[in-house]
Design a protein around this motif. Structure first.
Motif, PDB file in Angstrom:
ATOM      1  N   TYR A   7      40.979  45.152  43.782  1.00  0.00           N
ATOM      2  CA  TYR A   7      40.857  44.132  44.810  1.00  0.00           C
ATOM      3  C   TYR A   7      40.121  42.909  44.305  1.00  0.00           C
ATOM      4  O   TYR A   7      39.287  43.000  43.407  1.00  0.00           O
ATOM      5  CB  TYR A   7      40.062  44.677  46.013  1.00  0.00           C
ATOM      6  N   THR A   8      40.405  41.798  44.969  1.00  0.00           N
ATOM      7  CA  THR A   8      39.602  40.607  44.771  1.00  0.00           C
ATOM      8  C   THR A   8      38.317  40.809  45.565  1.00  0.00           C
ATOM      9  O   THR A   8      38.257  41.677  46.442  1.00  0.00           O
ATOM     10  CB  THR A   8      40.337  39.359  45.304  1.00  0.00           C
ATOM     11  N   ASP A  78      38.737  39.033  36.529  1.00  0.00           N
ATOM     12  CA  ASP A  78      39.868  38.290  35.979  1.00  0.00           C
ATOM     13  C   ASP A  78      39.531  37.523  34.703  1.00  0.00           C
ATOM     14  O   ASP A  78      40.409  36.946  34.075  1.00  0.00           O
ATOM     15  CB  ASP A  78      40.485  37.368  37.023  1.00  0.00           C
ATOM     16  N   LEU A  89      46.477  39.523  40.448  1.00  0.00           N
ATOM     17  CA  LEU A  89      45.772  38.248  40.639  1.00  0.00           C
ATOM     18  C   LEU A  89      46.467  37.061  39.980  1.00  0.00           C
ATOM     19  O   LEU A  89      45.988  35.942  40.083  1.00  0.00           O
ATOM     20  CB  LEU A  89      44.321  38.299  40.159  1.00  0.00           C
ATOM     21  N   VAL A 108      48.874  40.754  44.343  1.00  0.00           N
ATOM     22  CA  VAL A 108      47.632  41.328  44.865  1.00  0.00           C
ATOM     23  C   VAL A 108      47.819  42.811  45.149  1.00  0.00           C
ATOM     24  O   VAL A 108      48.916  43.345  45.035  1.00  0.00           O
ATOM     25  CB  VAL A 108      47.177  40.600  46.158  1.00  0.00           C
ATOM     26  N   ARG A 157      46.089  31.612  36.928  1.00  0.00           N
ATOM     27  CA  ARG A 157      45.084  32.410  37.652  1.00  0.00           C
ATOM     28  C   ARG A 157      44.497  31.564  38.757  1.00  0.00           C
ATOM     29  O   ARG A 157      44.255  30.444  38.704  1.00  0.00           O
ATOM     30  CB  ARG A 157      43.947  32.852  36.728  1.00  0.00           C
TER      31      ARG A 157
END
Length: 157
Positions: A7-8, A78, A89, A108, A157
């Protein structure tokens, strides 16, 4: 076996926020419904009480699933990702070779996917088909409507 998902920071924060909301407001609402139903008398023939118990069961199941997801979640760093390949991502600009339509997507995790926001899951057919591709590559992807061909125009990105 743990099902690890990446996950972000934003996506993980949303999951944790939803979990906290369910544990506090969700549980207190179900407890209130149960108390109201209990006050109406005989529980053996009380449909409201049965409905509130069912709602409690569904809530606890959802909380349990979210706890498992959050427990197996990993934040994506990242800074170490290969910028030449489409990875989670990545912002990918692709051209549909069937109709020449150009699309922009961010790859994602499944829970963060939101097609309206241009975010597609890496577990979706298109997301899987784009993973690992480089600029200039052609991705042939099988979808329910048939085979689609996408040319990778840009990765960022």
């Amino acid at each position: 076996m743990a099902n690890i998902s990446y996950y972000t920071a934003e996506g993980l924060a949303k999951l944790k926020e939803e979990l906290a909301e369910l544990k506090t407001k969700g549980r207190s609402e179900v407890a209130r419904q149960l108390a109201e139903a209990r006050d109406k008398g005989d529980l053996s023939e009380n449909a409201e009480y049965d409905a509130a118990k069912d709602a409690q069961g569904h809530l606890e199941l959802k909380i349990s699933k979210l706890e498992e997801i959050v427990g197996n979640a990993r934040l994506i760093d990242d800074s170490n990702l290969d910028l030449n390949k489409a990875l989670i991502l990545s912002k990918v600009k692709i051209k549909n070779l069937n109709n020449n339509m150009v699309l922009d997507y961010t790859l994602v995790s499944e829970e963060e996917a939101n097609l309206a926001a241009g975010k597609i899951s890496v577990k979706s057919p298109i997301g899987k088909g784009l993973l690992g591709k480089e600029v200039g590559d052609i991705a042939e992807i099988s979808v329910p409507a048939g085979k689609l061909k996408f040319e990778i125009l840009e990765i960022s990105r």
